[in-house]
Design a protein around this motif. Structure first.
Motif, PDB file in Angstrom:
ATOM      1  N   VAL A 172      -8.540  10.145  -9.133  1.00 11.36           N
ATOM      2  CA  VAL A 172      -8.394   8.756  -8.711  1.00 11.36           C
ATOM      3  C   VAL A 172      -6.914   8.452  -8.538  1.00 11.36           C
ATOM      4  O   VAL A 172      -6.107   8.717  -9.430  1.00 11.36           O
ATOM      5  CB  VAL A 172      -9.008   7.793  -9.751  1.00 11.36           C
ATOM      6  N   GLU A 173      -6.570   7.900  -7.379  1.00 16.04           N
ATOM      7  CA  GLU A 173      -5.198   7.499  -7.114  1.00 16.04           C
ATOM      8  C   GLU A 173      -5.148   6.007  -6.846  1.00 16.04           C
ATOM      9  O   GLU A 173      -6.098   5.437  -6.314  1.00 16.04           O
ATOM     10  CB  GLU A 173      -4.646   8.265  -5.908  1.00 16.04           C
ATOM     11  N   GLY A 174      -4.036   5.391  -7.209  1.00 15.94           N
ATOM     12  CA  GLY A 174      -3.841   3.970  -6.971  1.00 15.94           C
ATOM     13  C   GLY A 174      -2.985   3.359  -8.062  1.00 15.94           C
ATOM     14  O   GLY A 174      -2.320   4.063  -8.819  1.00 15.94           O
ATOM     15  N   THR A 175      -3.035   2.041  -8.128  1.00 12.28           N
ATOM     16  CA  THR A 175      -2.263   1.307  -9.124  1.00 12.28           C
ATOM     17  C   THR A 175      -3.130   0.215  -9.731  1.00 12.28           C
ATOM     18  O   THR A 175      -4.107  -0.223  -9.128  1.00 12.28           O
ATOM     19  CB  THR A 175      -1.020   0.646  -8.491  1.00 12.28           C
ATOM     20  N   GLU A 189     -14.479   1.122  -5.162  1.00 12.92           N
ATOM     21  CA  GLU A 189     -14.553  -0.341  -5.119  1.00 12.92           C
ATOM     22  C   GLU A 189     -13.642  -1.018  -6.137  1.00 12.92           C
ATOM     23  O   GLU A 189     -13.463  -2.236  -6.092  1.00 12.92           O
ATOM     24  CB  GLU A 189     -15.998  -0.797  -5.335  1.00 12.92           C
ATOM     25  N   ILE A 190     -13.081  -0.264  -7.051  1.00  9.65           N
ATOM     26  CA  ILE A 190     -12.190  -0.842  -8.063  1.00  9.65           C
ATOM     27  C   ILE A 190     -10.905  -1.312  -7.390  1.00  9.65           C
ATOM     28  O   ILE A 190     -10.287  -0.576  -6.627  1.00  9.65           O
ATOM     29  CB  ILE A 190     -11.848   0.197  -9.156  1.00  9.65           C
ATOM     30  N   THR A 191     -10.528  -2.542  -7.687  1.00  8.73           N
ATOM     31  CA  THR A 191      -9.279  -3.086  -7.152  1.00  8.73           C
ATOM     32  C   THR A 191      -8.111  -2.226  -7.604  1.00  8.73           C
ATOM     33  O   THR A 191      -7.995  -1.900  -8.785  1.00  8.73           O
ATOM     34  CB  THR A 191      -9.069  -4.533  -7.647  1.00  8.73           C
ATOM     35  N   GLY A 192      -7.272  -1.832  -6.665  1.00  9.95           N
ATOM     36  CA  GLY A 192      -6.097  -1.025  -6.972  1.00  9.95           C
ATOM     37  C   GLY A 192      -6.290   0.453  -6.705  1.00  9.95           C
ATOM     38  O   GLY A 192      -5.318   1.202  -6.643  1.00  9.95           O
ATOM     39  N   VAL A 193      -7.542   0.899  -6.555  1.00  9.50           N
ATOM     40  CA  VAL A 193      -7.807   2.314  -6.264  1.00  9.50           C
ATOM     41  C   VAL A 193      -7.606   2.551  -4.778  1.00  9.50           C
ATOM     42  O   VAL A 193      -8.184   1.862  -3.941  1.00  9.50           O
ATOM     43  CB  VAL A 193      -9.236   2.720  -6.693  1.00  9.50           C
ATOM     44  N   SER A 194      -6.774   3.535  -4.443  1.00 11.22           N
ATOM     45  CA  SER A 194      -6.501   3.830  -3.034  1.00 11.22           C
ATOM     46  C   SER A 194      -7.208   5.085  -2.547  1.00 11.22           C
ATOM     47  O   SER A 194      -7.437   5.247  -1.353  1.00 11.22           O
ATOM     48  CB  SER A 194      -4.990   3.971  -2.810  1.00 11.22           C
ATOM     49  N   SER A 195      -7.579   5.983  -3.477  1.00 11.20           N
ATOM     50  CA  SER A 195      -8.204   7.237  -3.081  1.00 11.20           C
ATOM     51  C   SER A 195      -9.025   7.791  -4.237  1.00 11.20           C
ATOM     52  O   SER A 195      -8.593   7.740  -5.386  1.00 11.20           O
ATOM     53  CB  SER A 195      -7.125   8.244  -2.680  1.00 11.20           C
ATOM     54  N   VAL A 196     -10.225   8.317  -3.904  1.00 12.69           N
ATOM     55  CA  VAL A 196     -11.084   8.942  -4.909  1.00 12.69           C
ATOM     56  C   VAL A 196     -11.621  10.232  -4.322  1.00 12.69           C
ATOM     57  O   VAL A 196     -12.131  10.244  -3.203  1.00 12.69           O
ATOM     58  CB  VAL A 196     -12.289   8.053  -5.280  1.00 12.69           C
TER      59      VAL A 196
END
Length: 64
Positions: free
Chosen positions: A42-45, A24-31
């Motif tokens: 955790v992947e994302g920006t 649910e964290i903004t910017g996270v694309s994959s967990v």
């Protein structure tokens, strides 16, 4: 990509709880959580360690 070690995960339900909260964290694309190893990938920006730690606490666990 960042990898965190989480204390207390023991089953698939634990993995799902952590994945849902962190996801649910903004910017996270994959967990991906692995109860066997205690690792959460955790992947994302544009997310930070404190956001991840808080989400993991919300799921009922804590960083090791």
């Amino acid at each position: 990509m960042k990898i965190y070690t989480v204390k207390g995960m023991t089953c698939a339900h634990c993995e799902k709880s952590v994945q849902e909260e962190v996801g649910e964290i903004t910017g996270v694309s994959s967990v991906t959580a692995n109860a066997t190893t205690g690792k959460v990938t955790v992947e994302g920006t544009d997310f930070n360690d404190e956001q991840v730690a808080e989400a993991i606490r919300e799921a009922g666990y804590e960083l090791a």
